[in-house]
Design a protein around this motif. Sequence first.
Motif, mmCIF file in Angstrom:
data_model
loop_
_atom_site.group_PDB
_atom_site.id
_atom_site.type_symbol
_atom_site.label_atom_id
_atom_site.label_comp_id
_atom_site.label_asym_id
_atom_site.label_seq_id
_atom_site.Cartn_x
_atom_site.Cartn_y
_atom_site.Cartn_z
ATOM 1 N N UNK A 286 0.832 -1.208 0.000
ATOM 2 C CA UNK A 286 0.000 0.000 0.000
ATOM 3 C C UNK A 286 0.864 1.255 0.000
ATOM 4 N N UNK A 287 1.979 1.242 0.738
ATOM 5 C CA UNK A 287 2.845 2.425 0.746
ATOM 6 C C UNK A 287 3.648 2.532 -0.549
ATOM 7 N N UNK A 288 4.055 1.389 -1.103
ATOM 8 C CA UNK A 288 4.754 1.422 -2.401
ATOM 9 C C UNK A 288 3.832 1.999 -3.464
ATOM 10 N N UNK A 289 2.570 1.547 -3.471
ATOM 11 C CA UNK A 289 1.622 2.076 -4.439
ATOM 12 C C UNK A 289 1.374 3.563 -4.258
ATOM 13 N N UNK A 290 1.289 4.011 -3.011
ATOM 14 C CA UNK A 290 1.084 5.438 -2.748
ATOM 15 C C UNK A 290 2.241 6.263 -3.318
ATOM 16 N N UNK A 291 3.464 5.830 -3.063
ATOM 17 C CA UNK A 291 4.626 6.587 -3.566
ATOM 18 C C UNK A 291 4.709 6.524 -5.085
ATOM 19 N N UNK A 292 4.425 5.363 -5.671
ATOM 20 C CA UNK A 292 4.436 5.250 -7.135
ATOM 21 C C UNK A 292 3.433 6.210 -7.762
ATOM 22 N N UNK A 293 2.204 6.216 -7.228
ATOM 23 C CA UNK A 293 1.162 7.061 -7.797
ATOM 24 C C UNK A 293 1.454 8.540 -7.633
ATOM 25 N N UNK A 294 1.993 8.917 -6.476
ATOM 26 C CA UNK A 294 2.336 10.322 -6.231
ATOM 27 C C UNK A 294 3.421 10.790 -7.181
ATOM 28 N N UNK A 295 4.480 9.984 -7.316
ATOM 29 C CA UNK A 295 5.588 10.358 -8.204
ATOM 30 C C UNK A 295 5.122 10.445 -9.651
ATOM 31 N N UNK A 296 4.265 9.527 -10.081
ATOM 32 C CA UNK A 296 3.794 9.531 -11.475
ATOM 33 C C UNK A 296 2.953 10.766 -11.769
ATOM 34 N N UNK A 297 2.040 11.129 -10.848
ATOM 35 C CA UNK A 297 1.186 12.299 -11.075
ATOM 36 C C UNK A 297 2.002 13.588 -11.098
ATOM 37 N N UNK A 298 2.937 13.722 -10.166
ATOM 38 C CA UNK A 298 3.761 14.932 -10.116
ATOM 39 C C UNK A 298 4.641 15.057 -11.355
ATOM 40 N N UNK A 317 10.127 7.926 -6.421
ATOM 41 C CA UNK A 317 9.354 7.789 -5.185
ATOM 42 C C UNK A 317 10.147 8.258 -3.971
ATOM 43 N N UNK A 318 11.476 8.293 -4.101
ATOM 44 C CA UNK A 318 12.311 8.724 -2.972
ATOM 45 C C UNK A 318 12.451 10.242 -2.894
ATOM 46 N N UNK A 319 11.902 10.978 -3.879
ATOM 47 C CA UNK A 319 12.082 12.431 -3.909
ATOM 48 C C UNK A 319 10.829 13.205 -3.502
ATOM 49 N N UNK A 320 9.730 12.535 -3.259
ATOM 50 C CA UNK A 320 8.468 13.242 -3.043
ATOM 51 C C UNK A 320 8.213 13.559 -1.575
ATOM 52 N N UNK A 321 9.137 13.174 -0.670
ATOM 53 C CA UNK A 321 8.837 13.209 0.752
ATOM 54 C C UNK A 321 9.056 14.522 1.466
ATOM 55 N N UNK A 322 9.772 15.471 0.883
ATOM 56 C CA UNK A 322 10.061 16.718 1.595
ATOM 57 C C UNK A 322 8.766 17.461 1.926
ATOM 58 N N UNK A 323 8.457 17.575 3.216
ATOM 59 C CA UNK A 323 7.263 18.277 3.642
ATOM 60 C C UNK A 323 5.977 17.479 3.520
ATOM 61 N N UNK A 356 -2.868 3.691 -8.731
ATOM 62 C CA UNK A 356 -3.733 4.310 -9.733
ATOM 63 C C UNK A 356 -4.676 5.322 -9.110
ATOM 64 N N UNK A 357 -5.234 4.986 -7.941
ATOM 65 C CA UNK A 357 -6.168 5.901 -7.285
ATOM 66 C C UNK A 357 -5.472 7.192 -6.869
ATOM 67 N N UNK A 358 -4.277 7.082 -6.300
ATOM 68 C CA UNK A 358 -3.527 8.279 -5.896
ATOM 69 C C UNK A 358 -3.161 9.114 -7.114
ATOM 70 N N UNK A 359 -2.729 8.464 -8.180
ATOM 71 C CA UNK A 359 -2.371 9.199 -9.394
ATOM 72 C C UNK A 359 -3.577 9.954 -9.945
ATOM 73 N N UNK A 360 -4.743 9.338 -9.942
ATOM 74 C CA UNK A 360 -5.955 9.990 -10.454
ATOM 75 C C UNK A 360 -6.317 11.218 -9.611
ATOM 76 N N UNK A 375 3.801 25.385 -6.352
ATOM 77 C CA UNK A 375 4.520 25.518 -5.087
ATOM 78 C C UNK A 375 4.991 24.164 -4.579
ATOM 79 N N UNK A 376 4.151 23.149 -4.694
ATOM 80 C CA UNK A 376 4.537 21.801 -4.254
ATOM 81 C C UNK A 376 5.687 21.275 -5.094
ATOM 82 N N UNK A 377 5.575 21.414 -6.393
ATOM 83 C CA UNK A 377 6.625 20.894 -7.281
ATOM 84 C C UNK A 377 7.932 21.641 -7.060
ATOM 85 N N UNK A 378 7.865 22.952 -6.862
ATOM 86 C CA UNK A 378 9.080 23.725 -6.583
ATOM 87 C C UNK A 378 9.735 23.252 -5.276
#
Length: 387
Positions: A286-298, A317-323, A356-360, A375-378
Amino acid sequence: MSKEDTRYDASHIQVLEGWEAVRKRPGMYVGSTSERGLRQMVFEVADRAVNEVLAGRAASVDITLTPDGGVRVADEGPGVPIDETEGAGGPVLEALLTQMHTGVGTGGRHDVTIGFCGMGPAVVNALSRWMTAEVRREGVRWVQEYARGVAATPLTKTGTATGSGTTIAFWPDADIFGATEFSFDGLEERFRELAFLNQGLDISLTDLRRPDEPRSVRLSFPGGTRDFVDFLDGHTAASAPADTIAFEREDPRMAGVMEVAFRWCNCPDERVQSFANSRPTIGGMHTVGFRDGTAAALTAYAREQGLLTPVDPDFGADRIGAGLTAVVSVKLDRPEFEGATRGMLGNSEVRDCVGQAVQDHLGRWLREDPERAAAVIDQIVQGGRRD
């Protein structure tokens, strides 16, 4: 070495009968004989009451630390059945409190196991010097008492009852635990998690051990995981560049439902907590999927908007965690945990479903609020450059 030293026969086998095995090796059943084990005993007794609320048969659970060192767990559900049950050799109530693994739940996504092992209240009874049970059912009040796992009195009708419900109180055996001081904060932390993860759950926790300093909290969070993220952020929530993204989705491919909430704040820390069937997990699909989906959408949005140059790599997936603050909770009909401590969720299909759900949902939010999205991407880009 003599023949006497190497002889091995039936006389070397120790057979423990009744509750002797539990009392001799309590750590195998509640984790330890320290405060952690005491806390587990409360969870084992509260399990049934919590599930009564989640099933809609009760409105709340009340847990009280009493001045004499005991713990009382009460609910106003229909009351544990007191009639004889086939195979149990006695009333259902007595079987529940004197036979290991006698439960009333159905399992799956709709039941909660508060502690790590789910041994049931009978183990608590075995490790307590005294336990009392009161059942208010169909206008009658029933009471039974137990000593170290064995019924000390018969189930007795003691008069009429107003309303219905079950109250179980126990006093840990000092011969096993030594110090029997429960941690209010430790109990509050776990019960708060449950209330966040299960909307509609209402738990009160009261400490009466110091009459001059009584302490009480009520734990109920209609906002679910969204409220959980607010709690984890604390004072940093006001500086969040992004609103909380929260959703619930059922997916038949994983035979379950996911509840996810997350946002980014103006701070370098990452706070990601994950749960499977309301159990805390240290990771898993579940956490792997969350990070995959977040990184793909961003990554997709950043490239569409030119926020990443052609030479910039995709967000990993290792770069999305700041903040990032997130709560990822899944409730499955057939959870598969890895290892004896059940800390990793292994259901492989959960990864794609959550991803997929997180990415959507994140992709939609990014397109609807481009200023905050930038702002998030920056923040993530700058965090990657600092690394």
